[in-house]
Design a protein around this motif. Structure first.
Motif, PDB file in Angstrom:
ATOM      1  N   THR A  15     -21.241  -3.675  -0.918  1.00  0.00           N
ATOM      2  CA  THR A  15     -20.001  -2.888  -0.836  1.00  0.00           C
ATOM      3  C   THR A  15     -18.749  -3.857  -1.767  1.00  0.00           C
ATOM      4  OG1 THR A  15     -19.031  -3.639   1.282  1.00  0.00           O
ATOM      5  CG2 THR A  15     -20.229  -1.483   1.318  1.00  0.00           C
ATOM      6  N   ILE A  16     -17.901  -2.969  -2.213  1.00  0.00           N
ATOM      7  CA  ILE A  16     -16.796  -3.340  -2.755  1.00  0.00           C
ATOM      8  C   ILE A  16     -15.413  -2.885  -2.307  1.00  0.00           C
ATOM      9  CG2 ILE A  16     -17.016  -2.152  -4.999  1.00  0.00           C
ATOM     10  CD1 ILE A  16     -15.995  -4.375  -6.778  1.00  0.00           C
ATOM     11  N   VAL A  17     -14.377  -3.622  -2.463  1.00  0.00           N
ATOM     12  CA  VAL A  17     -13.099  -2.877  -1.815  1.00  0.00           C
ATOM     13  C   VAL A  17     -12.252  -2.556  -3.173  1.00  0.00           C
ATOM     14  CG1 VAL A  17     -10.874  -3.145  -0.504  1.00  0.00           C
ATOM     15  CG2 VAL A  17     -13.349  -4.413   0.275  1.00  0.00           C
ATOM     16  N   MET A  18     -11.701  -1.309  -3.204  1.00  0.00           N
ATOM     17  CA  MET A  18     -10.495  -0.715  -4.101  1.00  0.00           C
ATOM     18  C   MET A  18      -9.277  -0.442  -2.976  1.00  0.00           C
ATOM     19  SD  MET A  18     -12.213  -0.373  -6.725  1.00  0.00           S
ATOM     20  CE  MET A  18     -13.525  -1.538  -6.690  1.00  0.00           C
ATOM     21  N   TYR A  19      -8.334  -0.743  -3.948  1.00  0.00           N
ATOM     22  CA  TYR A  19      -7.146  -0.394  -3.174  1.00  0.00           C
ATOM     23  C   TYR A  19      -6.341   0.853  -3.866  1.00  0.00           C
ATOM     24  CZ  TYR A  19      -7.866  -5.164  -1.370  1.00  0.00           C
ATOM     25  OH  TYR A  19      -8.495  -5.954  -0.702  1.00  0.00           O
ATOM     26  N   GLN A  20      -5.668   1.783  -2.972  1.00  0.00           N
ATOM     27  CA  GLN A  20      -4.838   2.923  -3.390  1.00  0.00           C
ATOM     28  C   GLN A  20      -3.853   3.053  -2.692  1.00  0.00           C
ATOM     29  OE1 GLN A  20      -9.026   5.317  -3.521  1.00  0.00           O
ATOM     30  NE2 GLN A  20      -7.626   6.408  -5.189  1.00  0.00           N
ATOM     31  N   ALA A  21      -2.769   3.623  -3.119  1.00  0.00           N
ATOM     32  CA  ALA A  21      -1.613   4.010  -2.425  1.00  0.00           C
ATOM     33  C   ALA A  21      -1.359   5.300  -2.268  1.00  0.00           C
ATOM     34  CB  ALA A  21      -0.583   3.099  -3.015  1.00  0.00           C
ATOM     35  N   TYR A  22      -0.947   5.854  -1.375  1.00  0.00           N
ATOM     36  CA  TYR A  22      -0.444   7.266  -1.055  1.00  0.00           C
ATOM     37  C   TYR A  22       0.629   7.575  -0.047  1.00  0.00           C
ATOM     38  CZ  TYR A  22      -5.447   8.451  -3.205  1.00  0.00           C
ATOM     39  OH  TYR A  22      -6.447   8.568  -3.903  1.00  0.00           O
ATOM     40  N   ALA A  23       0.880   8.800  -0.290  1.00  0.00           N
ATOM     41  CA  ALA A  23       1.717   9.408   0.936  1.00  0.00           C
ATOM     42  C   ALA A  23       1.095   9.531   2.088  1.00  0.00           C
ATOM     43  CB  ALA A  23       2.343  10.732   0.469  1.00  0.00           C
ATOM     44  N   PRO A  24       1.727   9.366   3.193  1.00  0.00           N
ATOM     45  CA  PRO A  24       1.218   9.593   4.622  1.00  0.00           C
ATOM     46  C   PRO A  24       0.477  10.804   4.646  1.00  0.00           C
ATOM     47  CG  PRO A  24       3.406   8.746   5.129  1.00  0.00           C
ATOM     48  CD  PRO A  24       3.200   9.065   3.574  1.00  0.00           C
ATOM     49  N   ALA A  25       0.813  11.809   4.029  1.00  0.00           N
ATOM     50  CA  ALA A  25       0.122  13.273   4.011  1.00  0.00           C
ATOM     51  C   ALA A  25      -1.401  13.008   3.632  1.00  0.00           C
ATOM     52  CB  ALA A  25       0.626  14.265   3.436  1.00  0.00           C
ATOM     53  N   ILE A  26      -1.593  12.311   2.785  1.00  0.00           N
ATOM     54  CA  ILE A  26      -3.109  12.131   2.175  1.00  0.00           C
ATOM     55  C   ILE A  26      -3.569  10.878   2.980  1.00  0.00           C
ATOM     56  CG2 ILE A  26      -4.265  11.253   0.337  1.00  0.00           C
ATOM     57  CD1 ILE A  26      -2.277  12.862  -1.347  1.00  0.00           C
ATOM     58  N   TRP A  54      -2.405  -6.353  -8.083  1.00  0.00           N
ATOM     59  CA  TRP A  54      -1.668  -5.375  -9.126  1.00  0.00           C
ATOM     60  C   TRP A  54      -1.312  -4.141  -8.205  1.00  0.00           C
ATOM     61  CZ3 TRP A  54      -2.009  -0.520 -10.754  1.00  0.00           C
ATOM     62  CH2 TRP A  54      -1.724  -0.408 -11.969  1.00  0.00           C
ATOM     63  N   LEU A  55      -1.830  -3.696  -7.303  1.00  0.00           N
ATOM     64  CA  LEU A  55      -1.428  -2.268  -6.548  1.00  0.00           C
ATOM     65  C   LEU A  55      -0.078  -2.869  -5.837  1.00  0.00           C
ATOM     66  CD1 LEU A  55      -1.873   0.352  -5.993  1.00  0.00           C
ATOM     67  CD2 LEU A  55      -2.999  -0.142  -3.767  1.00  0.00           C
ATOM     68  N   MET A  56       0.159  -3.995  -5.311  1.00  0.00           N
ATOM     69  CA  MET A  56       1.420  -4.165  -4.730  1.00  0.00           C
ATOM     70  C   MET A  56       2.523  -4.160  -5.827  1.00  0.00           C
ATOM     71  SD  MET A  56       0.893  -4.691  -1.736  1.00  0.00           S
ATOM     72  CE  MET A  56      -0.631  -3.601  -1.947  1.00  0.00           C
ATOM     73  N   ASN A  60       5.127  -1.343  -5.557  1.00  0.00           N
ATOM     74  CA  ASN A  60       6.386  -2.186  -4.959  1.00  0.00           C
ATOM     75  C   ASN A  60       6.275  -2.362  -3.563  1.00  0.00           C
ATOM     76  OD1 ASN A  60       8.702  -3.499  -4.895  1.00  0.00           O
ATOM     77  ND2 ASN A  60       9.944  -1.676  -4.842  1.00  0.00           N
ATOM     78  N   TRP A  61       4.886  -2.875  -3.058  1.00  0.00           N
ATOM     79  CA  TRP A  61       4.801  -3.363  -1.859  1.00  0.00           C
ATOM     80  C   TRP A  61       4.990  -2.084  -0.794  1.00  0.00           C
ATOM     81  CZ3 TRP A  61       2.469  -7.906  -0.504  1.00  0.00           C
ATOM     82  CH2 TRP A  61       2.441  -8.771  -1.476  1.00  0.00           C
ATOM     83  N   GLY A  62       4.249  -0.984  -1.380  1.00  0.00           N
ATOM     84  CA  GLY A  62       4.219   0.263  -0.568  1.00  0.00           C
ATOM     85  C   GLY A  62       5.657   0.952  -0.342  1.00  0.00           C
ATOM     86  N   GLY A  66       5.854   8.455  -2.286  1.00  0.00           N
ATOM     87  CA  GLY A  66       4.158   8.766  -2.593  1.00  0.00           C
ATOM     88  C   GLY A  66       3.387   7.617  -2.515  1.00  0.00           C
ATOM     89  N   GLN A  67       3.808   6.546  -2.379  1.00  0.00           N
ATOM     90  CA  GLN A  67       2.905   5.294  -2.161  1.00  0.00           C
ATOM     91  C   GLN A  67       3.118   4.341  -1.061  1.00  0.00           C
ATOM     92  OE1 GLN A  67       2.260   3.505  -6.127  1.00  0.00           O
ATOM     93  NE2 GLN A  67       3.374   5.142  -7.270  1.00  0.00           N
ATOM     94  N   GLU A  68       3.554   5.137   0.005  1.00  0.00           N
ATOM     95  CA  GLU A  68       3.942   4.146   1.177  1.00  0.00           C
ATOM     96  C   GLU A  68       2.675   3.562   1.914  1.00  0.00           C
ATOM     97  OE1 GLU A  68       6.795   7.735   0.409  1.00  0.00           O
ATOM     98  OE2 GLU A  68       4.824   7.367   0.488  1.00  0.00           O
ATOM     99  N   ARG A  69       1.490   4.374   1.848  1.00  0.00           N
ATOM    100  CA  ARG A  69       0.528   3.711   2.770  1.00  0.00           C
ATOM    101  C   ARG A  69      -0.486   3.069   1.749  1.00  0.00           C
ATOM    102  NH1 ARG A  69       0.652   6.545   7.647  1.00  0.00           N
ATOM    103  NH2 ARG A  69      -1.107   5.366   8.305  1.00  0.00           N
ATOM    104  N   ILE A  70      -0.876   1.859   2.039  1.00  0.00           N
ATOM    105  CA  ILE A  70      -1.824   1.189   1.331  1.00  0.00           C
ATOM    106  C   ILE A  70      -3.296   0.960   1.877  1.00  0.00           C
ATOM    107  CG2 ILE A  70      -2.013  -1.058   0.149  1.00  0.00           C
ATOM    108  CD1 ILE A  70       0.339   0.100  -0.874  1.00  0.00           C
TER     109      ILE A  70
END
Length: 198
Positions: A15-26, A54-56, A60-62, A66-70
């Motif tokens: 496996t490999i880890v990917m990072y995504q940022a979403y709103a809490p609703a997602i 890069w995602l940070m 902007n560190w969550g 719409g990007q509050e959850r990492i």
């Protein structure tokens, strides 16, 4: 020193880890189901990134709306490599395409898009190397969400803690929590097509 274009990621044999940022609703339904479910959109491209910093920078560190959850999304390497095998760069690189028209046709038909963005350090400053972003298109999103994903972990508490440490002048402490990202080798033919340095 990292190469100019290389994939650096947290990975193991499968496996490999990917990072995504979403709103809490997602994010919350995804964490509960351990895969992406509605209201996650299966109708548009989703971008996945193996670079934590890069995602940070991007989120902007969550702290962006719409990007509050990492989320750390652990996916199968077979899925990741399948995506790379189908990918087309987002720009008409002369070393890869014979003409802008050739690129334009390939890009329009591609199921996966690849973009290289300037890598970032702990404070968001630019580094002299690039980080890969992979856009998984509509034709593959359901496969990504339902077959590639092995586990989804909420990294938001860690991100908040690290951000507070940096703001308090304790970047060294924050650095200790960084995921271990190391070069990830890919097939030579794919590497040439995606500008990945040998």
């Amino acid at each position: 020193m990292p190469k100019l274009h290389e994939i650096r990621a947290d990975y193991d044999a499968e496996t490999i880890v990917m990072y995504q940022a979403y709103a809490p609703a997602i994010a919350e339904p995804a964490l509960a189901a351990q895969r992406f479910v509605a209201p996650f959109s299966f109708g548009r491209m989703t971008w996945i990134k193996p670079s934590f910093l890069w995602l940070m920078h991007r989120s902007n560190w969550g702290r962006k709306a719409g990007q509050e959850r990492i989320l750390a999304v652990r996916i199968r390497r077979t899925g990741w490599e399948h995506a790379l095998s189908l990918a087309v760069l987002t720009s008409p690189e002369a070393t890869v395409f014979r003409s802008p028209d050739e690129w334009s046709k390939a890009f329009a038909e591609a199921k996966v898009h690849i973009q290289w963005d300037t890598e970032r350090n702990l404070r968001g400053g630019p580094l002299p190397c690039y980080s890969i972003q992979v856009g998984v298109g509509r034709d593959l999103i359901r496969e990504y969400a339902e077959s590639w994903v092995v586990a989804i972990e909420d990294r938001t508490p860690l991100v908040r803690k690290m951000y507070q440490q940096i703001q308090a002048g304790h970047a060294d402490s924050a650095a200790k929590s960084l995921p271990r990202e190391r070069p990830y080798a890919v097939d030579e033919k794919i590497a040439r097509r995606l500008l990945i340095d040998p």
